[in-house]
Every structure is written in C-alpha cells, then in structure tokens.
Scaffold this active site. Structure first.
Site, PDB file in Angstrom:
ATOM      1  N   ASP A 159      51.169 -54.284 -92.720  1.00 30.16           N
ATOM      2  CA  ASP A 159      52.203 -53.401 -92.159  1.00 30.16           C
ATOM      3  C   ASP A 159      52.744 -52.481 -93.254  1.00 30.16           C
ATOM      4  O   ASP A 159      53.007 -52.908 -94.359  1.00 30.16           O
ATOM      5  CB  ASP A 159      53.339 -54.279 -91.604  1.00 30.16           C
ATOM      6  CG  ASP A 159      54.346 -53.488 -90.794  1.00 30.16           C
ATOM      7  OD1 ASP A 159      55.512 -53.916 -90.729  1.00 30.16           O
ATOM      8  OD2 ASP A 159      53.979 -52.437 -90.246  1.00 30.16           O
ATOM      9  N   GLU A 198      50.583 -43.227 -89.708  1.00 31.43           N
ATOM     10  CA  GLU A 198      51.811 -42.804 -89.033  1.00 31.43           C
ATOM     11  C   GLU A 198      52.044 -41.319 -89.208  1.00 31.43           C
ATOM     12  O   GLU A 198      51.820 -40.759 -90.274  1.00 31.43           O
ATOM     13  CB  GLU A 198      53.009 -43.578 -89.586  1.00 31.43           C
ATOM     14  CG  GLU A 198      54.339 -43.226 -88.919  1.00 31.43           C
ATOM     15  CD  GLU A 198      55.480 -44.156 -89.313  1.00 31.43           C
ATOM     16  OE1 GLU A 198      55.209 -45.312 -89.696  1.00 31.43           O
ATOM     17  OE2 GLU A 198      56.639 -43.702 -89.255  1.00 31.43           O
ATOM     18  N   HIS A 255      56.782 -48.533 -83.632  1.00 26.70           N
ATOM     19  CA  HIS A 255      57.529 -49.276 -84.654  1.00 26.70           C
ATOM     20  C   HIS A 255      58.990 -49.343 -84.211  1.00 26.70           C
ATOM     21  O   HIS A 255      59.415 -48.633 -83.305  1.00 26.70           O
ATOM     22  CB  HIS A 255      57.426 -48.572 -86.012  1.00 26.70           C
ATOM     23  CG  HIS A 255      56.103 -48.774 -86.691  1.00 26.70           C
ATOM     24  ND1 HIS A 255      55.972 -49.425 -87.894  1.00 26.70           N
ATOM     25  CD2 HIS A 255      54.852 -48.407 -86.327  1.00 26.70           C
ATOM     26  CE1 HIS A 255      54.706 -49.453 -88.247  1.00 26.70           C
ATOM     27  NE2 HIS A 255      54.001 -48.845 -87.316  1.00 26.70           N
ATOM     28  N   ASN A 268      55.517 -53.274 -82.663  1.00 29.49           N
ATOM     29  CA  ASN A 268      55.954 -54.032 -83.841  1.00 29.49           C
ATOM     30  C   ASN A 268      57.305 -54.712 -83.620  1.00 29.49           C
ATOM     31  O   ASN A 268      58.276 -54.053 -83.232  1.00 29.49           O
ATOM     32  CB  ASN A 268      56.083 -53.097 -85.044  1.00 29.49           C
ATOM     33  CG  ASN A 268      54.728 -52.674 -85.603  1.00 29.49           C
ATOM     34  OD1 ASN A 268      53.691 -52.899 -84.983  1.00 29.49           O
ATOM     35  ND2 ASN A 268      54.739 -52.089 -86.794  1.00 29.49           N
ATOM     36  N   ASP A 285      59.922 -57.323 -85.688  1.00 33.25           N
ATOM     37  CA  ASP A 285      60.316 -58.117 -86.857  1.00 33.25           C
ATOM     38  C   ASP A 285      61.768 -58.576 -86.695  1.00 33.25           C
ATOM     39  O   ASP A 285      62.066 -59.759 -86.787  1.00 33.25           O
ATOM     40  CB  ASP A 285      60.178 -57.270 -88.128  1.00 33.25           C
ATOM     41  CG  ASP A 285      60.448 -58.091 -89.384  1.00 33.25           C
ATOM     42  OD1 ASP A 285      60.777 -57.504 -90.427  1.00 33.25           O
ATOM     43  OD2 ASP A 285      60.338 -59.330 -89.321  1.00 33.25           O
TER      44      ASP A 285
END
Ligand code: TD3
Ligand code: NA
Ligand code: ZN
Length: 306
Positions: free
Chosen positions: A81, A133, A209, A252, A254
């Site tokens: 990542d 990205e 993201h 994503n 987290d």
C-alpha cells in the site's frame, strides 16, 4: 492460496462487486481477515503500508501472510500500500508481494507517469500487478468550496491518458475521500458523477482509498470506554454501494480496523484493571475486528465470490 491482484479485481469489476483491501500490522489482524474471508468464501487483499513495514518488518509480514494464505481456500492478494518509490516496490517484489502500489500522485504528472512506468516494467516482468494513483486524496470539508478542491480530484480525461501511458492494472482515484477517522463534518462529499465519467473512460478496476465508514455501533462503544472519538466520521454505506456499480473494485480499509482493535483493548483494560494476559486483551480486539471485517464483505457483496 496467494494469487496475483489483476485476476481478482478484473473479475470484481466485471461482475459488479468490490474486494476489500485491509491493512495489517500483526498476527491478530491477519488472522481476523483470513478467518472471515474463509468463513464467507470471499477473495481478499491484505495490504502493508509503510508504517506497518516499519512497525513489524516487511519480510516478517510478507512471510506471515504468504504462509497463512497458502493454508486457506480463498484467493488472497498480498499488496504493498502506498509504495513511496521504486526501491520500496523492489523490496516488496523481492519479499513475494503479488500486487504493488506506486504512489507518485503528489509529484507532477510527468514524474508520476515516469515513476509508474518503471514500476510497471519491473513488476510485470515478474508477474505482479500494479496500482497507481492520479489525483490527491483530500477530504472536502463542507466549508471548502468544491471548486477550490477540484484541484485534488481526479480528472477523467487525464485518467484515461495516464492509464494508456503507464500500463497499470488498476487505478486509485480521488473523488472526495481522505485517509483517517475525520473525513469532514457530516456526510463526506463523494463526487459520483466524476466517478461515472472516469469509469466511462477507464475500463480497469478502480480503487477507492480513504473508504472507512466509522460505523455508529463501533463509535458508540468506543465513546463508552472513554475513547475521544466524538468527531470521527467516515464514508456512508450508501456511497460505497453507489460507487461499486460505477467501477470501484478495490476498497481500502484501515481506520475501521484500528478502531475495532482499540475498542477490544480498551474494553478489557478499562473494564478489568487486573487483567494482564495480552491474549485476553488483544484477543478481544481480534473479535471486534472480525465483526467489522464481516460487515465489509457484506457491504461490498464479496461474500461467496471466491
Ligand atoms: O486508504 C487507506 C485507508 O483509508 P481509511 O483511513 O479510510 O481506512 N489506506 O491506503 C490505508 C493506509 C492509509 C493510512 O490509514
Ligand atoms: Na493501495
Ligand atoms: Zn490510501
């Protein structure tokens, strides 16, 4: 088993679901991810950020994930990542990662293209997939004029050119999300029209993201333990569900895992001042992690897709 990223995401975009990409830093997070993926028969990405590499060691995490992935029936992708530069990507390739992100989005476009092409050449030479990205992740606060923030969002035509010039396998875009637990006051602004314009031009799987949701049940329980997370807000489920048919195939997560682990730890430590068995303390965090991970697979319609 451990598999390459492209095959998993091409199928997801084609069939209209998304695959969560969960960050791991240790054994317990990795166990929670793989146990739930196996239970729900769902493909999954396990990703390692720069912070995780520094905290646990890239080889340690790579070896842990590779070994555990070899013993589950669902497809597992080991993903780097936010790879900061070519050198870090090469270390990941050497460690056996099956997907790598080169994040040069904060450089001028020409440099982003140059750096990304270099990574694509190296990764593709050893059969590993590449994410890059375009655009800058930048939460758009409701008090910031969207026009001013446009500078951060991904331009659809630029995206089409970037994909053609770099040869990447999937593209991370900026459509209003941002990393962390404070994604702007109220409901974060997601530019669905812009996403549709990008998806019309780019047939590759698209990556979102900054997609953690900060679920209400998790936030309430955290507040009850005295955690100071009152201002925390995330992306609404409806926005995730709307983005998937518009080309988002990798999402994503987290922050929601961090919150879940913290809830378990705080509940045991604050509630039982005499408890000092780490397995009881971190184990409770692992239980909440599994609950959050289950919800993500359900939200993204990944269940049963393995
Ligand atoms: O996009 C994300 C995670 O986004 P979120 O913070 O919404 O979970 N990541 O790439 C994970 C690493 C960034 C720091 O957390
Ligand atoms: Na990534
Ligand atoms: Zn990110």
């Amino acid at each position: 088993p451990l598999v390459v990223g492209k095959e998993v995401l091409d199928k997801a975009r084609r069939e209209g679901y998304a695959v969560p990409s969960f960050n791991t830093n240790n054994l317990e997070i990795t166990q929670a991810i793989l146990e739930v993926a196996e239970e729900l028969k769902a493909p999954v990405f396990i990703q390692v950020s720069d912070g995780a590499r520094k905290y646990a060691g890239m080889e340690n995490l790579a070896n842990l994930v590779k070994d555990m992935a070899s013993r589950v029936r669902v497809p597992v992708v080991l993903h780097l990542d936010h790879g900061a530069d070519f050198a870090m990507v090469m270390q990941a390739l050497r460690a056996g990662f099956t997907s790598v992100m080169i994040d040069a989005s904060h450089h001028p476009l020409e440099e982003n293209v140059r750096e990304t092409r270099k990574v694509v050449e190296a990764a593709h030479a050893v059969g590993v997939s590449v994410e890059a990205e375009l655009g800058r992740l930048q939460g758009i606060e409701d008090n910031v004029q969207v026009s001013e923030a446009e500078a951060f969002l991904t331009d659809p035509e630029e995206a089409e050119r970037f994909v053609a010039e770099t040869g990447i396998d999937y593209l991370a875009i900026a459509i209003g999300t941002s990393h962390g637990a404070y994604k702007g006051k109220g409901r974060p602004y997601i530019d669905h029209r812009r996403l549709q314009e990008i998806a019309r031009r780019v047939s590759l799987p698209l990556v979102l993201h900054g997609a953690s949701g900060v679920p209400a049940w998790l936030k309430e329980k955290l507040l009850a333990t005295g955690a100071e997370v009152k201002e925390a807000t995330g992306i609404h489920d409806e926005d995730i569900q709307k983005a998937i048919p518009n080309g988002i195939a990798k999402i994503n997560i987290d922050t929601d895992l961090r919150l879940a682990m913290t809830l378990g730890i705080r509940e045991v430590v604050v509630g039982n001042p005499r408890e000092f068995d780490p397995r009881k303390i971190i184990g409770k965090g692992r239980d909440y992690l599994k609950q959050v991970i289950r919800e993500k697979f359900q939200l993204m319609r990944t269940v049963g897709r393995a």
